[in-house]
Design an enzyme around this catalytic site. Structure first.
Site, PDB file in Angstrom:
ATOM      1  N   GLY A 198       1.401  -1.408   4.587  1.00 60.85           N
ATOM      2  CA  GLY A 198       1.588  -0.175   4.219  1.00 60.85           C
ATOM      3  C   GLY A 198       2.777   0.406   5.068  1.00 60.85           C
ATOM      4  N   SER A 199       2.501   0.839   6.212  1.00 59.14           N
ATOM      5  CA  SER A 199       3.566   1.680   6.765  1.00 59.14           C
ATOM      6  C   SER A 199       4.827   0.806   7.128  1.00 59.14           C
ATOM      7  CB  SER A 199       3.064   2.283   8.085  1.00 59.14           C
ATOM      8  OG  SER A 199       2.245   1.338   9.080  1.00 59.14           O
ATOM      9  N   ASP A 228      -4.973   3.533  -2.185  1.00 56.35           N
ATOM     10  CA  ASP A 228      -6.105   3.794  -1.628  1.00 56.35           C
ATOM     11  C   ASP A 228      -6.323   5.255  -2.063  1.00 56.35           C
ATOM     12  OD1 ASP A 228      -6.408   1.840   0.667  1.00 56.35           O
ATOM     13  OD2 ASP A 228      -4.389   2.637   1.135  1.00 56.35           O
ATOM     14  N   ASP A 288      -6.282  -5.822   5.592  1.00 56.15           N
ATOM     15  CA  ASP A 288      -5.666  -4.324   5.378  1.00 56.15           C
ATOM     16  C   ASP A 288      -5.700  -3.635   6.433  1.00 56.15           C
ATOM     17  OD1 ASP A 288      -4.852  -2.134   3.965  1.00 56.15           O
ATOM     18  OD2 ASP A 288      -6.802  -1.974   2.800  1.00 56.15           O
ATOM     19  N   SER A 294       0.857  -1.305   0.049  1.00 53.13           N
ATOM     20  CA  SER A 294      -0.171   0.077   0.059  1.00 53.13           C
ATOM     21  C   SER A 294       1.034   1.330   0.044  1.00 53.13           C
ATOM     22  CB  SER A 294      -0.785  -0.083   1.412  1.00 53.13           C
ATOM     23  OG  SER A 294      -1.547   1.155   1.508  1.00 53.13           O
ATOM     24  N   HIS A 297      -1.116  -1.333  -4.063  1.00 55.05           N
ATOM     25  CA  HIS A 297      -2.470  -1.154  -3.492  1.00 55.05           C
ATOM     26  C   HIS A 297      -2.573   0.433  -3.187  1.00 55.05           C
ATOM     27  CE1 HIS A 297      -6.158  -2.061  -0.705  1.00 55.05           C
ATOM     28  NE2 HIS A 297      -5.676  -0.756  -0.209  1.00 55.05           N
ATOM     29  N   GLY A 328      -8.964   5.046   6.514  1.00 53.03           N
ATOM     30  CA  GLY A 328      -8.521   6.500   6.620  1.00 53.03           C
ATOM     31  C   GLY A 328      -7.135   6.993   6.592  1.00 53.03           C
ATOM     32  N   PHE A 329      -6.432   6.071   7.361  1.00 56.01           N
ATOM     33  CA  PHE A 329      -4.878   6.503   7.503  1.00 56.01           C
ATOM     34  C   PHE A 329      -3.981   5.234   7.549  1.00 56.01           C
ATOM     35  CE2 PHE A 329      -7.364  10.098   9.002  1.00 56.01           C
ATOM     36  CZ  PHE A 329      -6.807  10.953   8.673  1.00 56.01           C
ATOM     37  N   GLY A 382      -2.253  -2.258   9.752  1.00 53.28           N
ATOM     38  CA  GLY A 382      -1.617  -2.518  10.638  1.00 53.28           C
ATOM     39  C   GLY A 382      -0.930  -4.000  10.822  1.00 53.28           C
ATOM     40  N   HIS A 390      -8.382   0.950  -4.156  1.00 59.07           N
ATOM     41  CA  HIS A 390      -9.195   0.765  -3.018  1.00 59.07           C
ATOM     42  C   HIS A 390     -10.064   2.054  -2.714  1.00 59.07           C
ATOM     43  CE1 HIS A 390      -9.513  -0.251   1.799  1.00 59.07           C
ATOM     44  NE2 HIS A 390     -10.687  -0.042   1.174  1.00 59.07           N
TER      45      HIS A 390
END
Ligand code: DX5
Ligand code: ZN
Length: 226
Positions: free
Chosen positions: A196-197, A34, A174, A7, A32, A141-142, A176, A65
């Site tokens: 993602g992160s 968003d 999706d 992501s 991915h 959202g984040f 964490g 997404h």
């Protein structure tokens, strides 16, 4: 084999080209993207132009997404831009079945995302119609939010339906996802980890992805290799 979808929400929005090249080198299986509209969620991200340029830079599948309202109105635009999969967000989609049909008619894969607190009752009606179910483990959202363990029970429930009905639907998670929960997710039957992160930690994308790949191949959750 378990797939990793990268992501790019927490990537460098001024240099996505570099991020995508690193994702490829690190062995990411898809990108991915968003799409947030500032209404359904309080964040703004990418548009069709971003997807169009991503398409020119990579052959990796692109999963778009929709974390927004009026999703149906944007399906054609993002498929024309090069999306391989559209992920609809159930809670902000007015006519999910109609949107699913529209995506399929265009020959694009379809995934359905549900937020952590949404029950699975309605999903039972859609599961036969989709290629992937995206069980979100953070509120939309984040990036960088805490993983919500409530998702484990949902995975078990959906996995059961998929097995009983012999469906090909892939389960994705999706939000964490990192080395502390991946093993359990894989063990429960998740086929696609959207991350993602954790991939963008210290901007060491290639290295992080390779590390996460190793975690997958050395997975010994409950003593068994997966
Ligand atoms: C959240 C997005 C996710 C997000 C995941 O609204 O749908 O795709 O980028 O990021 P992490 O892995 O940081 O939770
Ligand atoms: Zn997402």
């Amino acid at each position: 084999m378990t797939l990793i979808s990268a992501s790019i929400l927490d990537g460098n929005h001024m240099n996505l080209l570099n991020d995508v090249l690193e994702i490829q080198k690190g062995g990411g299986d898809s990108i991915h993207v968003d799409i947030m509209d500032g209404h359904y969620v309080k964040n703004l991200t990418f548009g069709p132009k971003t997807v169009e340029h991503l398409r020119k830079t990579t052959d990796l599948p692109i999963d778009v997404h929709f974390e927004m309202y009026k999703q149906e109105d944007f399906i054609d635009l993002f498929i024309d831009a090069g999306a391989n999969m559209i992920t609809l967000q159930l809670e902000s989609c007015l006519h999910p079945l109609r949107a699913i049909e529209k995506i399929k008619r265009r020959g694009c894969s379809v995934s359905l995302a549900i937020a952590p607190m949404t029950g699975l009752d309605s999903v039972k009606h859609f599961i036969h119609e989709i290629d992937q179910i995206n069980l979100m483990s953070v509120e939309p959202g984040f990036g960088g939010q805490r993983f919500r363990e409530e998702v484990y029970k949902k995975i078990e429930f959906i996995k059961d339906i998929i097995e009983k009905e012999k469906l090909q639907t892939v389960i994705s998670v999706d939000g964490g996802v990192n080395e502390t929960n991946m093993a359990k997710l894989i063990d429960l039957g998740v086929g696609n980890l959207i991350i993602g992160s954790r991939i963008f930690k210290n901007q060491e994308v290639e290295k992080n992805l390779q590390y996460l790949r190793n975690v997958i191949s050395n997975n010994t959750f409950r003593g068994e290799k997966v």
